[in-house]
Structure formats: C-alpha cells, structure tokens
Write a protein that holds these residues in place. Structure first.
Motif, mmCIF file in Angstrom:
data_model
loop_
_atom_site.group_PDB
_atom_site.id
_atom_site.type_symbol
_atom_site.label_atom_id
_atom_site.label_comp_id
_atom_site.label_asym_id
_atom_site.label_seq_id
_atom_site.Cartn_x
_atom_site.Cartn_y
_atom_site.Cartn_z
ATOM 1 N N ASN A 174 0.815 -1.220 0.000
ATOM 2 C CA ASN A 174 0.000 0.000 0.000
ATOM 3 C C ASN A 174 0.850 1.273 0.000
ATOM 4 O OD1 ASN A 174 -2.218 -1.780 0.358
ATOM 5 N ND2 ASN A 174 -1.928 -1.681 2.561
ATOM 6 N N SER A 175 2.043 1.192 -0.585
ATOM 7 C CA SER A 175 2.972 2.320 -0.565
ATOM 8 C C SER A 175 3.455 2.661 -1.969
ATOM 9 C CB SER A 175 4.185 1.988 0.312
ATOM 10 O OG SER A 175 3.766 1.702 1.624
ATOM 11 N N ALA A 176 3.837 3.920 -2.151
ATOM 12 C CA ALA A 176 4.337 4.378 -3.445
ATOM 13 C C ALA A 176 5.503 5.330 -3.230
ATOM 14 C CB ALA A 176 3.227 5.081 -4.215
ATOM 15 N N ARG A 177 6.426 5.340 -4.194
ATOM 16 C CA ARG A 177 7.587 6.245 -4.172
ATOM 17 C C ARG A 177 7.410 7.240 -5.301
ATOM 18 N NH1 ARG A 177 12.902 6.893 -6.270
ATOM 19 N NH2 ARG A 177 14.429 7.227 -4.620
ATOM 20 N N ILE A 178 7.362 8.541 -4.975
ATOM 21 C CA ILE A 178 7.138 9.586 -5.983
ATOM 22 C C ILE A 178 8.305 10.569 -5.932
ATOM 23 C CG2 ILE A 178 5.618 11.456 -6.742
ATOM 24 C CD1 ILE A 178 4.141 8.901 -4.507
ATOM 25 N N THR A 179 8.968 10.765 -7.072
ATOM 26 C CA THR A 179 10.049 11.742 -7.168
ATOM 27 C C THR A 179 9.454 13.071 -7.609
ATOM 28 O OG1 THR A 179 11.616 10.006 -7.740
ATOM 29 C CG2 THR A 179 12.254 12.260 -8.289
ATOM 30 N N ILE A 180 9.819 14.148 -6.905
ATOM 31 C CA ILE A 180 9.314 15.488 -7.192
ATOM 32 C C ILE A 180 10.482 16.351 -7.669
ATOM 33 C CG2 ILE A 180 8.124 17.511 -6.251
ATOM 34 C CD1 ILE A 180 6.415 14.985 -6.049
ATOM 35 N N GLU A 181 10.310 17.005 -8.802
ATOM 36 C CA GLU A 181 11.323 17.940 -9.302
ATOM 37 C C GLU A 181 11.082 19.299 -8.658
ATOM 38 O OE1 GLU A 181 13.848 17.048 -11.269
ATOM 39 O OE2 GLU A 181 13.060 15.002 -11.344
ATOM 40 N N SER A 182 12.116 19.839 -8.010
ATOM 41 C CA SER A 182 12.005 21.136 -7.352
ATOM 42 C C SER A 182 13.303 21.899 -7.546
ATOM 43 C CB SER A 182 11.735 20.943 -5.850
ATOM 44 O OG SER A 182 11.773 22.177 -5.185
ATOM 45 N N LYS A 183 13.187 23.174 -7.864
ATOM 46 C CA LYS A 183 14.373 24.015 -8.038
ATOM 47 C C LYS A 183 15.023 24.351 -6.698
ATOM 48 C CE LYS A 183 12.738 25.982 -12.336
ATOM 49 N NZ LYS A 183 12.244 27.147 -13.048
ATOM 50 N N LYS A 184 14.294 24.132 -5.603
ATOM 51 C CA LYS A 184 14.810 24.474 -4.279
ATOM 52 C C LYS A 184 15.790 23.432 -3.745
ATOM 53 C CE LYS A 184 10.925 27.191 -2.745
ATOM 54 N NZ LYS A 184 10.307 27.717 -1.569
ATOM 55 N N TYR A 185 15.665 22.180 -4.204
ATOM 56 C CA TYR A 185 16.470 21.088 -3.662
ATOM 57 C C TYR A 185 17.078 20.260 -4.789
ATOM 58 C CZ TYR A 185 13.679 22.302 0.408
ATOM 59 O OH TYR A 185 13.073 22.985 1.417
ATOM 60 N N ILE A 186 18.156 19.560 -4.462
ATOM 61 C CA ILE A 186 18.780 18.665 -5.438
ATOM 62 C C ILE A 186 17.857 17.489 -5.728
ATOM 63 C CG2 ILE A 186 20.695 17.042 -5.813
ATOM 64 C CD1 ILE A 186 22.443 18.956 -4.143
ATOM 65 N N GLN A 187 17.269 16.922 -4.670
ATOM 66 C CA GLN A 187 16.395 15.762 -4.833
ATOM 67 C C GLN A 187 15.298 15.784 -3.783
ATOM 68 O OE1 GLN A 187 18.335 11.972 -4.234
ATOM 69 N NE2 GLN A 187 16.689 10.831 -5.219
ATOM 70 N N VAL A 188 14.081 15.471 -4.217
ATOM 71 C CA VAL A 188 12.951 15.329 -3.290
ATOM 72 C C VAL A 188 12.191 14.068 -3.678
ATOM 73 C CG1 VAL A 188 10.787 16.295 -2.460
ATOM 74 C CG2 VAL A 188 12.691 17.822 -2.945
ATOM 75 N N VAL A 189 11.952 13.205 -2.695
ATOM 76 C CA VAL A 189 11.176 11.982 -2.903
ATOM 77 C C VAL A 189 10.143 11.904 -1.784
ATOM 78 C CG1 VAL A 189 11.231 9.463 -3.064
ATOM 79 C CG2 VAL A 189 13.158 10.805 -3.928
ATOM 80 N N ILE A 190 8.897 11.593 -2.145
ATOM 81 C CA ILE A 190 7.845 11.392 -1.137
ATOM 82 C C ILE A 190 7.402 9.941 -1.199
ATOM 83 C CG2 ILE A 190 5.534 12.021 -0.355
ATOM 84 C CD1 ILE A 190 5.972 14.791 -1.529
ATOM 85 N N TYR A 191 7.374 9.309 -0.046
ATOM 86 C CA TYR A 191 6.878 7.940 0.081
ATOM 87 C C TYR A 191 5.502 8.022 0.724
ATOM 88 C CZ TYR A 191 11.753 6.637 -0.666
ATOM 89 O OH TYR A 191 13.001 6.487 -1.185
ATOM 90 N N ASP A 192 4.475 7.653 -0.018
ATOM 91 C CA ASP A 192 3.107 7.678 0.508
ATOM 92 C C ASP A 192 2.692 6.274 0.913
ATOM 93 O OD1 ASP A 192 2.642 10.405 0.127
ATOM 94 O OD2 ASP A 192 2.001 10.110 -1.939
ATOM 95 N N HIS A 193 2.069 6.172 2.073
ATOM 96 C CA HIS A 193 1.537 4.895 2.538
ATOM 97 C C HIS A 193 0.061 5.082 2.860
ATOM 98 C CE1 HIS A 193 1.175 1.020 4.503
ATOM 99 N NE2 HIS A 193 0.618 1.641 5.526
ATOM 100 N N ILE A 194 -0.801 4.341 2.173
ATOM 101 C CA ILE A 194 -2.241 4.388 2.445
ATOM 102 C C ILE A 194 -2.497 3.499 3.654
ATOM 103 C CG2 ILE A 194 -4.564 3.975 1.544
ATOM 104 C CD1 ILE A 194 -2.934 6.190 0.096
ATOM 105 N N THR A 195 -3.063 4.082 4.700
ATOM 106 C CA THR A 195 -3.243 3.381 5.959
ATOM 107 C C THR A 195 -4.428 2.436 5.904
ATOM 108 O OG1 THR A 195 -2.380 5.321 7.078
ATOM 109 C CG2 THR A 195 -3.512 3.711 8.447
ATOM 110 N N ARG A 196 -4.197 1.226 6.310
ATOM 111 C CA ARG A 196 -5.262 0.235 6.453
ATOM 112 C C ARG A 196 -5.400 -0.034 7.940
ATOM 113 N NH1 ARG A 196 -6.653 0.437 1.477
ATOM 114 N NH2 ARG A 196 -5.524 -0.725 -0.088
ATOM 115 N N ARG A 197 -6.507 0.406 8.538
ATOM 116 C CA ARG A 197 -6.696 0.202 9.980
ATOM 117 C C ARG A 197 -7.024 -1.241 10.260
ATOM 118 N NH1 ARG A 197 -9.529 5.210 12.959
ATOM 119 N NH2 ARG A 197 -8.329 6.817 11.985
ATOM 120 N N LYS A 198 -6.462 -1.757 11.365
ATOM 121 C CA LYS A 198 -6.788 -3.113 11.777
ATOM 122 C C LYS A 198 -8.185 -3.129 12.359
ATOM 123 C CE LYS A 198 -2.374 -5.177 12.599
ATOM 124 N NZ LYS A 198 -1.613 -6.056 13.434
ATOM 125 N N THR A 199 -8.922 -4.198 12.067
ATOM 126 C CA THR A 199 -10.284 -4.305 12.612
ATOM 127 C C THR A 199 -10.334 -5.299 13.729
ATOM 128 O OG1 THR A 199 -10.790 -5.931 10.912
ATOM 129 C CG2 THR A 199 -11.425 -3.654 10.483
#
Length: 199
Positions: A174-199
């Motif tokens: 349930n996770s993804a790695r996204i690279t973001i191009e930004s002039k402010k930084y050399i490299q930016v990567v966001i790792y998103d995790h969609i939360t699955r709550r335990k029942t």
C-alpha cells in the motif's frame, strides 16, 4: 478485558448512530413505540415514558441526558472536522513549486490519518556540503532500525513496513515512491503509505 472494551466500543458506535439518526429525543422514543402500544396505552407520552424507563421498546435504553450529551458531542466532532478542513496550511494558497504542491495534495490525508508520507530531501548546506534527511510528514511513523537493508519505517496504525531504499523494487504494501522535481532542492522523494486500519 479486550473483549469487554470491544463490546463497549460497539455499544458506543450504536449509540452514536442513534443520535445521528434522530433529530430529537422524542423521535428516538417514538421509533420504539409500536401501534399496538398506542392502542393499549392510548397515551403517547405514557408510551414514551415506558420506553425511557426500559419497560417497552425493542431498542437500546438511553436516558435524555445521555442522548443530549451524545448529540452535542457528535455536533462538536462534525464542526471540528469542518474547521480542520478550513484550517489546512495549504488552503487558499497559490503554490507554484512542485514540492509544495505535492505536500498540499497530501496534507488533509496525512492530518486525518488516511495516509502517511515520508519525505526524503537531498540538498547542499551553505558550506557546499551535501546533506540529506527523511521527514515523517504525518508524525505517525517511527524508525525501526538502520540495518543491512537500509532505513525502514513502521506505520503505527497498520504496522506495515515502509522501505525507503531507492534500490528496493517497491517501498512496501500500500505504498508508493514519488520523485518530485524542485528548483529548491537537489532531490525530493515522497513515500506515501495508504493506511489500512486493523479491525
């Protein structure tokens, strides 16, 4: 002990449904009165009193004070959620930088716990030395350990592992790695995790 707390949670959930389903306490009481009750009692107020005391009715016994308190709590929760949506840091801002736009897109989900995001930033400090770091955007993940396979994060809600190693084929369930191009930084990567709550 755990089974009892789960039963308590279910009872509270049912009560919360009651206060959202009925506008007034009288409506709640009336929902438990049958036509046969009215036929024999010939008095709607008496029928309501019998339901309130728990002598009649097929549903949960709920006193007026408890109904009103739950009604107020449900309304306060609804207003709090609405005001939280209005108070997002990105709300009403014209963002041009792709990195800031990416953060704004994830803000509400990270605040509410639906998603957790880990941000990797690589840049240079004023001395020209390269620096990098990870930021837990949602403040909901904790570092497990730095070991032979790299830095790992563990989600506090669903206990899933997030692997931020750029050489890993995927960051995890349930996770993804996204690279973001930004002039402010050399490299930016966001790792998103969609939360699955335990029942």
């Amino acid at each position: 002990m755990e089974a009892k707390s789960k039963m308590d949670e279910e009872a509270v959930g049912a009560t919360d449904n009651i206060v959202t389903e009925f506008a007034t306490y009288e409506d709640f009481l009336d929902s438990q009165i049958t036509p046969l009750d009215l036929y024999y009692l010939e008095d709607e107020e008496l029928a309501r009193q019998l339901v309130e005391l728990g002598y009649r009715g097929s549903g949960e016994v709920l006193k007026r004070e408890e109904f009103e308190a739950r009604k107020q709590a449900a309304e306060a929760s609804r207003l709090s959620k609405r005001s939280q949506q209005k108070t997002l840091a990105s709300s009403g801002k014209e963002l041009k930088d792709p990195f800031l736009k990416a953060l704004a897109q994830r803000e509400e989900a990270n605040r509410s716990g639906k998603m957790t995001s880990i941000i990797f930033i690589r840049d240079k400090n004023p001395k020209g030395q390269e620096i990098s770091g990870y930021i837990d955007y949602a403040h909901r993940l904790k570092v497990i350990a730095e070991n032979s396979i790299g830095l790992l994060f563990k989600n506090k809600r669903d206990r899933k592992i997030l692997n931020v190693d750029p050489k890993a084929p995927t960051p995890g369930d349930n996770s993804a790695r996204i690279t973001i191009e930004s002039k402010k930084y050399i490299q930016v990567v966001i790792y998103d995790h969609i939360t699955r709550r335990k029942t």
